[in-house]
Design a protein around this motif. Structure first.
Motif: not given
Length: 116
Positions: A1-5, A34-50
Motif C-alpha cells: 500500500m502507498k499514499v498517492n496524494r 463544485h461550488g462548495w469546494i475549490h481545489t487548486y494545484g500544480s502539475d509539478v510532481s511532489m513528494k508526499v509529506q506530513v
C-alpha cells in the motif's frame, strides 16, 4: 500500500473568495470547482509529506500549510501589491530556508518558503 496524494482541506463559507490568493498570487491552477469546494494545484510532481510539529520554528506558531516556491521575492511582491499583511518574516532561517508567514483568505496561517 502507498499514499498517492495528500490534500489539505481549509474551511471557508465562500471557497471562491480564496481564488485570488491561490491562483493569482501563488500561481496554482483551479483543478476542480463544485461550488462548495475549490481545489487548486500544480502539475509539478511532489513528494508526499506530513509534518507534525510543536512549533513552527524560531518560536513561531505552527502553520496550517507550508508552500515551497521557486521565487519567494515574487510572491512577496504580489502580496504587498495587494496590501496583504505579512505575519512573520521574510527571514533566512538557520535550517536553510528563506520564508515568511501570511494568512490566506480563510485565516489559515501559511508558511511560504524557498530553499537557499
Amino acid at each position: 500500500m502507498k499514499v498517492n496524494r495528500i490534500v489539505a482541506n481549509l474551511t471557508s463559507n465562500d471557497p471562491a473568495h480564496s481564488r485570488s490568493f491561490y491562483q493569482d498570487i501563488l500561481g496554482l491552477d483551479l483543478f476542480m470547482d463544485h461550488g462548495w469546494i475549490h481545489t487548486y494545484g500544480s502539475d509539478v510532481s511532489m513528494k508526499v509529506q506530513v509534518s507534525v510539529a510543536s512549533e513552527g520554528g524560531s518560536g513561531t506558531d505552527v502553520p496550517v500549510l507550508s508552500i515551497e516556491v521557486d521565487d519567494l521575492e515574487e510572491v512577496l511582491k504580489r502580496l504587498t501589491d495587494k496590501n496583504i499583511p505579512i505575519v512573520y518574516g521574510p527571514v533566512d532561517e538557520p535550517w536553510g530556508v528563506r520564508r515568511f508567514y501570511v494568512r490566506d483568505p480563510t485565516g489559515a496561517l501559511v508558511n511560504i518558503l524557498q530553499h537557499i
